[in-house]
Design a protein around this motif. Structure first.
Motif, PDB file in Angstrom:
ATOM      1  N   MET A  34      -8.888   2.220 -63.204  1.00  0.00           N
ATOM      2  CA  MET A  34      -8.289   2.034 -61.893  1.00  0.00           C
ATOM      3  C   MET A  34      -8.400   0.549 -61.522  1.00  0.00           C
ATOM      4  SD  MET A  34      -8.831   4.228 -58.425  1.00  0.00           S
ATOM      5  CE  MET A  34      -8.809   5.681 -59.436  1.00  0.00           C
ATOM      6  N   PRO A  35      -7.345  -0.073 -61.053  1.00  0.00           N
ATOM      7  CA  PRO A  35      -7.367  -1.500 -60.716  1.00  0.00           C
ATOM      8  C   PRO A  35      -8.253  -1.774 -59.491  1.00  0.00           C
ATOM      9  CG  PRO A  35      -5.108  -0.677 -60.861  1.00  0.00           C
ATOM     10  CD  PRO A  35      -6.017   0.488 -60.956  1.00  0.00           C
ATOM     11  N   ASP A  36      -9.308  -2.545 -59.704  1.00  0.00           N
ATOM     12  CA  ASP A  36     -10.259  -2.834 -58.627  1.00  0.00           C
ATOM     13  C   ASP A  36      -9.615  -3.535 -57.438  1.00  0.00           C
ATOM     14  OD1 ASP A  36     -12.343  -1.653 -59.943  1.00  0.00           O
ATOM     15  OD2 ASP A  36     -13.156  -3.526 -60.757  1.00  0.00           O
ATOM     16  N   HIS A  37      -8.681  -4.434 -57.697  1.00  0.00           N
ATOM     17  CA  HIS A  37      -8.068  -5.167 -56.589  1.00  0.00           C
ATOM     18  C   HIS A  37      -7.289  -4.228 -55.658  1.00  0.00           C
ATOM     19  CE1 HIS A  37      -4.650  -5.002 -59.359  1.00  0.00           C
ATOM     20  NE2 HIS A  37      -3.863  -5.332 -58.348  1.00  0.00           N
ATOM     21  N   LEU A  38      -6.751  -3.141 -56.192  1.00  0.00           N
ATOM     22  CA  LEU A  38      -6.051  -2.160 -55.355  1.00  0.00           C
ATOM     23  C   LEU A  38      -7.033  -1.282 -54.597  1.00  0.00           C
ATOM     24  CD1 LEU A  38      -3.166  -1.052 -57.752  1.00  0.00           C
ATOM     25  CD2 LEU A  38      -3.068  -2.714 -55.874  1.00  0.00           C
ATOM     26  N   VAL A  39      -8.117  -0.919 -55.233  1.00  0.00           N
ATOM     27  CA  VAL A  39      -9.152  -0.105 -54.588  1.00  0.00           C
ATOM     28  C   VAL A  39      -9.734  -0.858 -53.395  1.00  0.00           C
ATOM     29  CG1 VAL A  39     -11.429   0.941 -54.898  1.00  0.00           C
ATOM     30  CG2 VAL A  39      -9.692   1.196 -56.676  1.00  0.00           C
ATOM     31  N   GLN A  40      -9.929  -2.153 -53.551  1.00  0.00           N
ATOM     32  CA  GLN A  40     -10.498  -2.961 -52.470  1.00  0.00           C
ATOM     33  C   GLN A  40      -9.565  -3.047 -51.263  1.00  0.00           C
ATOM     34  OE1 GLN A  40     -11.378  -6.672 -54.379  1.00  0.00           O
ATOM     35  NE2 GLN A  40     -13.266  -5.911 -55.313  1.00  0.00           N
ATOM     36  N   LYS A  41      -8.280  -2.943 -51.503  1.00  0.00           N
ATOM     37  CA  LYS A  41      -7.300  -3.035 -50.409  1.00  0.00           C
ATOM     38  C   LYS A  41      -7.071  -1.703 -49.700  1.00  0.00           C
ATOM     39  CE  LYS A  41      -4.782  -6.938 -52.274  1.00  0.00           C
ATOM     40  NZ  LYS A  41      -3.468  -7.483 -52.580  1.00  0.00           N
ATOM     41  N   LEU A  42      -7.505  -0.627 -50.295  1.00  0.00           N
ATOM     42  CA  LEU A  42      -7.249   0.709 -49.753  1.00  0.00           C
ATOM     43  C   LEU A  42      -7.738   0.880 -48.308  1.00  0.00           C
ATOM     44  CD1 LEU A  42      -6.017   3.459 -50.418  1.00  0.00           C
ATOM     45  CD2 LEU A  42      -8.239   4.128 -51.338  1.00  0.00           C
ATOM     46  N   ASP A  76      -8.135  -1.228 -45.903  1.00  0.00           N
ATOM     47  CA  ASP A  76      -7.292  -1.994 -44.991  1.00  0.00           C
ATOM     48  C   ASP A  76      -5.964  -1.285 -44.735  1.00  0.00           C
ATOM     49  OD1 ASP A  76      -6.603  -4.310 -43.404  1.00  0.00           O
ATOM     50  OD2 ASP A  76      -5.252  -4.861 -45.051  1.00  0.00           O
ATOM     51  N   TYR A  77      -5.388  -0.720 -45.775  1.00  0.00           N
ATOM     52  CA  TYR A  77      -4.121   0.002 -45.619  1.00  0.00           C
ATOM     53  C   TYR A  77      -4.298   1.272 -44.790  1.00  0.00           C
ATOM     54  CZ  TYR A  77      -1.161  -2.918 -48.520  1.00  0.00           C
ATOM     55  OH  TYR A  77      -0.403  -3.959 -48.993  1.00  0.00           O
ATOM     56  N   VAL A  78      -5.380   1.958 -45.033  1.00  0.00           N
ATOM     57  CA  VAL A  78      -5.641   3.192 -44.276  1.00  0.00           C
ATOM     58  C   VAL A  78      -5.850   2.865 -42.804  1.00  0.00           C
ATOM     59  CG1 VAL A  78      -7.273   5.085 -43.947  1.00  0.00           C
ATOM     60  CG2 VAL A  78      -6.542   4.472 -46.244  1.00  0.00           C
ATOM     61  N   LEU A  79      -6.659   1.840 -42.527  1.00  0.00           N
ATOM     62  CA  LEU A  79      -6.924   1.475 -41.136  1.00  0.00           C
ATOM     63  C   LEU A  79      -5.679   0.910 -40.448  1.00  0.00           C
ATOM     64  CD1 LEU A  79     -10.489  -0.042 -41.472  1.00  0.00           C
ATOM     65  CD2 LEU A  79      -9.854   2.190 -40.549  1.00  0.00           C
ATOM     66  N   ARG A 121      -6.879   1.682 -33.062  1.00  0.00           N
ATOM     67  CA  ARG A 121      -7.989   1.704 -34.015  1.00  0.00           C
ATOM     68  C   ARG A 121      -9.305   1.338 -33.326  1.00  0.00           C
ATOM     69  NH1 ARG A 121      -6.075  -1.669 -37.940  1.00  0.00           N
ATOM     70  NH2 ARG A 121      -7.295  -3.424 -37.222  1.00  0.00           N
ATOM     71  N   LYS A 122      -9.266   0.358 -32.442  1.00  0.00           N
ATOM     72  CA  LYS A 122     -10.480  -0.036 -31.708  1.00  0.00           C
ATOM     73  C   LYS A 122     -10.949   1.092 -30.804  1.00  0.00           C
ATOM     74  CE  LYS A 122      -9.579  -4.976 -31.770  1.00  0.00           C
ATOM     75  NZ  LYS A 122      -9.125  -6.147 -31.009  1.00  0.00           N
ATOM     76  N   LYS A 123     -10.015   1.737 -30.143  1.00  0.00           N
ATOM     77  CA  LYS A 123     -10.366   2.840 -29.237  1.00  0.00           C
ATOM     78  C   LYS A 123     -10.959   4.011 -30.032  1.00  0.00           C
ATOM     79  CE  LYS A 123      -8.774   4.828 -25.100  1.00  0.00           C
ATOM     80  NZ  LYS A 123      -8.104   4.257 -24.008  1.00  0.00           N
ATOM     81  N   TYR A 124     -10.342   4.349 -31.172  1.00  0.00           N
ATOM     82  CA  TYR A 124     -10.847   5.422 -32.012  1.00  0.00           C
ATOM     83  C   TYR A 124     -12.226   5.077 -32.572  1.00  0.00           C
ATOM     84  CZ  TYR A 124      -6.262   7.785 -32.156  1.00  0.00           C
ATOM     85  OH  TYR A 124      -5.110   8.456 -31.844  1.00  0.00           O
ATOM     86  N   ILE A 155     -12.578  11.671 -33.170  1.00  0.00           N
ATOM     87  CA  ILE A 155     -13.252  12.577 -34.108  1.00  0.00           C
ATOM     88  C   ILE A 155     -12.234  13.168 -35.081  1.00  0.00           C
ATOM     89  CG2 ILE A 155     -14.543  14.742 -34.291  1.00  0.00           C
ATOM     90  CD1 ILE A 155     -15.819  13.951 -31.522  1.00  0.00           C
ATOM     91  N   SER A 156     -11.070  13.522 -34.584  1.00  0.00           N
ATOM     92  CA  SER A 156     -10.007  14.057 -35.443  1.00  0.00           C
ATOM     93  C   SER A 156      -9.589  13.037 -36.492  1.00  0.00           C
ATOM     94  CB  SER A 156      -8.781  14.436 -34.607  1.00  0.00           C
ATOM     95  OG  SER A 156      -9.074  15.471 -33.721  1.00  0.00           O
ATOM     96  N   TRP A 157      -9.384  11.809 -36.067  1.00  0.00           N
ATOM     97  CA  TRP A 157      -8.932  10.751 -36.974  1.00  0.00           C
ATOM     98  C   TRP A 157      -9.973  10.479 -38.056  1.00  0.00           C
ATOM     99  CZ3 TRP A 157      -9.550   4.975 -37.026  1.00  0.00           C
ATOM    100  CH2 TRP A 157      -8.572   4.368 -37.801  1.00  0.00           C
ATOM    101  N   ALA A 158     -11.250  10.419 -37.674  1.00  0.00           N
ATOM    102  CA  ALA A 158     -12.311  10.164 -38.649  1.00  0.00           C
ATOM    103  C   ALA A 158     -12.381  11.287 -39.684  1.00  0.00           C
ATOM    104  CB  ALA A 158     -13.650  10.014 -37.939  1.00  0.00           C
ATOM    105  N   HIS A 159     -12.238  12.520 -39.243  1.00  0.00           N
ATOM    106  CA  HIS A 159     -12.257  13.652 -40.178  1.00  0.00           C
ATOM    107  C   HIS A 159     -11.050  13.599 -41.121  1.00  0.00           C
ATOM    108  CE1 HIS A 159     -15.531  15.194 -37.778  1.00  0.00           C
ATOM    109  NE2 HIS A 159     -15.729  16.105 -38.713  1.00  0.00           N
ATOM    110  N   LYS A 160      -9.905  13.237 -40.571  1.00  0.00           N
ATOM    111  CA  LYS A 160      -8.690  13.121 -41.389  1.00  0.00           C
ATOM    112  C   LYS A 160      -8.877  12.053 -42.463  1.00  0.00           C
ATOM    113  CE  LYS A 160      -3.807  11.865 -40.989  1.00  0.00           C
ATOM    114  NZ  LYS A 160      -2.746  11.441 -40.075  1.00  0.00           N
ATOM    115  N   LEU A 161      -9.387  10.881 -42.062  1.00  0.00           N
ATOM    116  CA  LEU A 161      -9.585   9.783 -43.008  1.00  0.00           C
ATOM    117  C   LEU A 161     -10.610  10.136 -44.083  1.00  0.00           C
ATOM    118  CD1 LEU A 161      -9.574   6.607 -40.725  1.00  0.00           C
ATOM    119  CD2 LEU A 161      -7.725   7.500 -42.150  1.00  0.00           C
ATOM    120  N   ALA A 162     -11.607  10.917 -43.705  1.00  0.00           N
ATOM    121  CA  ALA A 162     -12.657  11.286 -44.651  1.00  0.00           C
ATOM    122  C   ALA A 162     -12.258  12.482 -45.512  1.00  0.00           C
ATOM    123  CB  ALA A 162     -13.948  11.590 -43.900  1.00  0.00           C
TER     124      ALA A 162
END
Length: 130
Positions: free
Chosen positions: A1-9, A11-14, A22-25, A75-82
């Protein structure tokens, strides 16, 4: 798996939400985590009962429907992301949320009506500035 893409993941999700959202969540989820830690319960994944109790706490402490919504969305957003199921979709959490709205919405603080004398003074003071 390309490390440079994993590191950017992260940022893309957020970036899936606006900075202000994002700050409020993040603030809302951090508040949930602090409360969870104080009561020695898991914040992620969270139990529907614990979230329901947290919403009661928010309702009693802040008397604000926007604070309740902030907590639920965060809480919903954090569960979704996880990758966890969203416990905020449960009937228990939904019922507590709706009950909080009703309790908060029914608190009425009646103000004394404005008197003719006060209204006359306001018009006299500010009416000529229009």
């Amino acid at each position: 798996m390309p490390d440079h893409l994993v590191q950017k993941l992260p940022d893309y999700v957020l970036s899936s939400r606006a900075d202000s959202t994002r700050k409020k969540y993040t603030y809302g989820f951090n508040s949930w985590c602090k409360w969870s830690k104080l009561h020695c319960i898991s914040s992620l994944p969270a139990s529907t009962v614990h979230i329901a109790l947290y919403l009661v706490h928010i309702s009693e402490t802040f008397n604000s429907t926007s604070k309740i919504d902030e907590a639920v969305y965060a809480i919903s957003w954090a569960h979704k992301l996880a990758g966890f199921p969203n416990p905020c979709n449960s009937d228990l959490v939904t019922s507590v949320r709706e009950g909080s709205y009703r309790k908060i919405g029914h608190k009425i603080n009646k103000k004394e009506p404005i008197t003719a004398n006060i209204l006359s003074k306001i018009v006299h003071l500010y009416g000529q500035r229009l």
